[in-house]
Write an enzyme that holds these catalytic residues in place. Structure first.
Site, short mmCIF file in Angstrom:
data_model
loop_
_atom_site.label_atom_id
_atom_site.label_comp_id
_atom_site.label_asym_id
_atom_site.label_seq_id
_atom_site.Cartn_x
_atom_site.Cartn_y
_atom_site.Cartn_z
N SER A 144 -10.64 1.44 -2.87
CA SER A 144 -9.89 0.79 -1.99
C SER A 144 -8.81 0.71 -0.38
O SER A 144 -9.12 1.60 -0.26
CB SER A 144 -8.26 1.24 -3.22
N TYR A 158 -3.26 8.41 -5.44
CA TYR A 158 -4.23 7.68 -5.35
C TYR A 158 -5.38 7.88 -4.44
O TYR A 158 -6.28 7.54 -4.40
CB TYR A 158 -3.67 6.31 -6.08
#
Ligand code: NAP
Length: 249
Positions: A144, A158
């Protein structure tokens, strides 16, 4: 292309589902992993079969080692060893600052987003590597852009889990480069999927669109196209690469 088996984790919806569909169009025989939504996974399988491809759905929690081992054993028995893996399954959590995180939250995040992909890569290497008598293979990890941005006030946990995916990609690629295995990653930006709703922000992609350099979020298909290219014989000298699919974000 001869049908080789590709396992896509978290393929019942979003980026994983699009990857399964496009990979099947490229000739891969696709194992569609899901966690809880068997109906959605079966719909992806049906779509692939209706288009003349080959697919099965397979349940496993990527955060549980015994589930991963059972999934690979099942695939061995069904189709033989996999030659492609897309480590796509991943989660976010509700927006919190680091000073609010619980150990339980952190443990879950790292178990599903880091340990699971590592264990799937381990099982894949055991089957693909020429060192273990395998024919070679290809792994694509889904990271990501959060690993570059840090996701402050939202989910630094995250972002850190995706930082681990970046590093795993680079290290594993070097480890198995001479064993017939390529390892790459894509790093999506804001993509319009249901992951945002699961983190309590269902309109995140729409709300942030005007702040994006292109004035819009990306689509699952735009990420899946890059993944399928990295899986393909067109990318034979590409390994250890991390490809940003983030619309210049
Ligand atoms: P999504 O729409 O939330 O889909 C997640 C998929 O993962 C579902 O198929 C879900 O299966 C599966 N899954 C969740 N937990 C699992 C577990 N423990 N074991 C096995 N499967 C599990 O997500 P997405 O947006 O497509 O994201 C896919 C990947 O891209 C993730 O790694 C995510 O971090 C990354 N990414 C997404 C974005 C974005 O903006 N969307 C941006 C950057 C990176 P069930 O439905 O069966 O539970």
């Amino acid at each position: 292309m001869d049908s080789k088996t590709l396992l896509v984790t978290g393929a019942s919806r979003g980026i994983g589902a699009q990857t399964a569909l496009l990979a099947a169009q490229s000739g891969w025989r696709v194992a569609v992993n899901f966690h809880s939504n068997s109906l959605a996974a079966d719909a992806v399988v049906r779509q692939i079969r209706d288009a003349g491809g080959s697919a099965i759905s397979i349940q496993a929690d990527i955060g549980v080692e015994s589930d991963i081992e059972k999934m690979f054993a099942h695939l061995d028995a069904k189709w033989g060893p996999i030659e492609g893996l897309v480590n796509n399954a991943g989660i976010v959590d509700f927006s919190q600052r680091v000073d609010q995180f619980s150990a339980e939250r952190l443990e879950r995040m790292m178990r599903i987003n880091v340990i699971g992909p590592f264990l799937c890569a381990k099982e894949a290497v055991l089957r693909m590597s020429t060192r273990h008598g395998g024919p070679g293979g290809v792994i694509v990890n889904v990271g990501s852009a959060a690993s570059r941005l840090g996701s402050p006030n939202q989910y630094v946990d995250y972002a850190a889990s995706k930082g681990a995916i970046d590093v795993m990609t680079v290290g594993l690629a070097k480890e198995v480069a001479s064993e017939g295995i390529r390892v790459n990653a894509v790093r999506p930006g804001i993509i319009d999927t249901e992951i945002h709703a699961s983190g309590g922000l269902p309109h995140r992609a729409r709300d942030l669109a005007s702040q994006m350099p292109m004035g819009r979020a990306g689509t699952s298909e735009e990420v899946a196209n890059a993944i399928v290219w990295l899986l393909s014989p067109s990318a034979t000298y590409c390994s250890g690469s991390i490809l940003d699919i983030a619309g210049a974000r």
